[in-house]
Design a protein around this motif. Structure first.
Motif, PDB file in Angstrom:
ATOM      1  N   UNK A   1      48.693  39.583  76.807  1.00 50.59           N
ATOM      2  CA  UNK A   1      49.683  38.786  75.945  1.00 50.59           C
ATOM      3  C   UNK A   1      49.499  39.232  74.399  1.00 50.59           C
ATOM      4  N   UNK A   2      48.261  39.105  74.212  1.00 47.54           N
ATOM      5  CA  UNK A   2      47.833  39.665  72.567  1.00 47.54           C
ATOM      6  C   UNK A   2      47.149  40.562  72.146  1.00 47.54           C
ATOM      7  N   UNK A   3      46.677  41.722  73.529  1.00 45.61           N
ATOM      8  CA  UNK A   3      45.982  42.747  73.373  1.00 45.61           C
ATOM      9  C   UNK A   3      46.595  43.742  74.186  1.00 45.61           C
ATOM     10  N   UNK A   4      45.993  45.205  73.843  1.00 46.57           N
ATOM     11  CA  UNK A   4      46.320  46.468  74.602  1.00 46.57           C
ATOM     12  C   UNK A   4      45.009  47.027  74.751  1.00 46.57           C
ATOM     13  N   UNK A   5      44.598  47.309  76.036  1.00 47.67           N
ATOM     14  CA  UNK A   5      43.320  48.172  76.128  1.00 47.67           C
ATOM     15  C   UNK A   5      43.927  49.554  76.427  1.00 47.67           C
ATOM     16  N   UNK A   6      43.447  50.619  75.592  1.00 52.19           N
ATOM     17  CA  UNK A   6      43.765  52.122  76.038  1.00 52.19           C
ATOM     18  C   UNK A   6      42.643  52.646  76.710  1.00 52.19           C
TER      19      UNK A   6
ATOM     20  N   UNK B   1      46.302  42.036  68.862  1.00 51.85           N
ATOM     21  CA  UNK B   1      47.402  41.910  67.708  1.00 51.85           C
ATOM     22  C   UNK B   1      47.204  40.579  67.104  1.00 51.85           C
ATOM     23  N   UNK B   2      47.230  40.728  65.689  1.00 49.38           N
ATOM     24  CA  UNK B   2      47.000  39.230  64.890  1.00 49.38           C
ATOM     25  C   UNK B   2      48.339  39.321  63.823  1.00 49.38           C
ATOM     26  N   UNK B   3      48.635  38.203  63.361  1.00 45.57           N
ATOM     27  CA  UNK B   3      49.643  37.944  62.353  1.00 45.57           C
ATOM     28  C   UNK B   3      49.132  38.240  60.987  1.00 45.57           C
ATOM     29  N   UNK B   4      49.935  39.191  60.305  1.00 42.63           N
ATOM     30  CA  UNK B   4      49.442  39.846  59.114  1.00 42.63           C
ATOM     31  C   UNK B   4      48.932  38.768  58.000  1.00 42.63           C
TER      32      UNK B   4
ATOM     33  N   UNK C   1      51.202  37.246  69.716  1.00 45.81           N
ATOM     34  CA  UNK C   1      51.796  38.177  70.953  1.00 45.81           C
ATOM     35  C   UNK C   1      52.141  39.559  70.562  1.00 45.81           C
ATOM     36  N   UNK C   2      51.658  40.500  71.317  1.00 44.57           N
ATOM     37  CA  UNK C   2      52.086  41.762  71.197  1.00 44.57           C
ATOM     38  C   UNK C   2      53.634  41.922  71.053  1.00 44.57           C
ATOM     39  N   UNK C   3      54.178  42.484  69.859  1.00 41.49           N
ATOM     40  CA  UNK C   3      55.739  42.580  69.646  1.00 41.49           C
ATOM     41  C   UNK C   3      56.334  43.193  70.846  1.00 41.49           C
ATOM     42  N   UNK C   4      57.672  42.531  70.857  1.00 41.41           N
ATOM     43  CA  UNK C   4      58.371  43.397  72.251  1.00 41.41           C
ATOM     44  C   UNK C   4      58.494  44.852  72.125  1.00 41.41           C
ATOM     45  N   UNK C   5      58.745  45.236  70.820  1.00 38.19           N
ATOM     46  CA  UNK C   5      58.808  46.764  70.647  1.00 38.19           C
ATOM     47  C   UNK C   5      57.624  47.595  70.988  1.00 38.19           C
ATOM     48  N   UNK C   6      56.797  47.071  70.667  1.00 41.25           N
ATOM     49  CA  UNK C   6      55.301  47.572  71.163  1.00 41.25           C
ATOM     50  C   UNK C   6      55.080  47.515  72.539  1.00 41.25           C
TER      51      UNK C   6
END
Length: 142
Positions: free
Chosen positions: A90-95, A117-120, A127-132
C-alpha cells in the motif's frame, strides 16, 4: 540465497564504472553498489515521468537496503543493473536488484532496496501513487 541469473529481473539499465569506484583491492567498493541501486531505481521512475524529485507531493524514501556479493567487478567494467519488484504494498515497494558485468548471465551482486512512500509536507507514510503503481506492477516477480 542462491545466485540469481537474468531471469530474476524484469528490466536492465546500463551502468558504467568509474576510475574512482575501485577501492585499494582493485574492485568496486561496496558503497558503490548502493549508489548503483539508488540511481537505477530513481532514474527509472524519473524517466517514466512518475517522479519529480523536487515537486512530487508523494515520493519514496529508502527504508532498507542490503547487498550480497557473489563476484568482483571494477573499473573499467561495463555493467547492467537488473530491476524487479518483489513486493508492491500500500505504501511501499521492495525492489530486487542485480549488478551484472555486461553480458554475464549471473549477478556479481544481488541487492534489496525498500522505498516507503511519504507525503512531502508531513513526511508521514502515504499510498504509492497510482502512476508509480502502474509503472511498477509489470516489474513484479515472485
Amino acid at each position: 540465497m542462491d545466485r540469481p541469473d537474468r531471469s530474476a529481473f524484469a528490466l536492465f539499465r546500463p551502468a558504467d564504472t568509474r576510475w574512482m569506484d575501485n577501492d585499494a583491492y582493485g574492485h568496486l567498493n561496496n558503497v558503490v553498489y548502493y549508489g548503483l541501486f539508488d540511481t537505477s531505481v530513481n532514474a527509472h521512475l524519473i524517466e517514466a515521468g512518475v517522479l519529480d524529485q523536487m515537486g512530487s507531493e508523494v515520493f519514496g524514501v529508502v527504508a532498507e537496503t542490503g547487498c550480497r556479493y557473489f563476484g568482483s567487478v571494477g573499473f573499467p567494467d561495463r555493467l547492467e543493473v537488473g530491476l524487479a519488484v518483489e513486493r508492491l504494498g500500500r505504501s511501499s515497494a521492495t525492489y530486487r536488484l542485480g549488478v551484472f558485468r555486461q553480458g554475464d548471465d549471473l549477478v556479481a551482486a544481488a541487492g534489496r532496496f525498500v522505498h516507503v512512500y511519504v507525503d512531502r509536507q508531513t513526511r508521514r507514510p502515504a499510498e504509492v501513487p497510482a502512476a508509480v503503481r502502474a509503472l511498477l506492477e509489470p516489474l513484479v516477480r515472485a
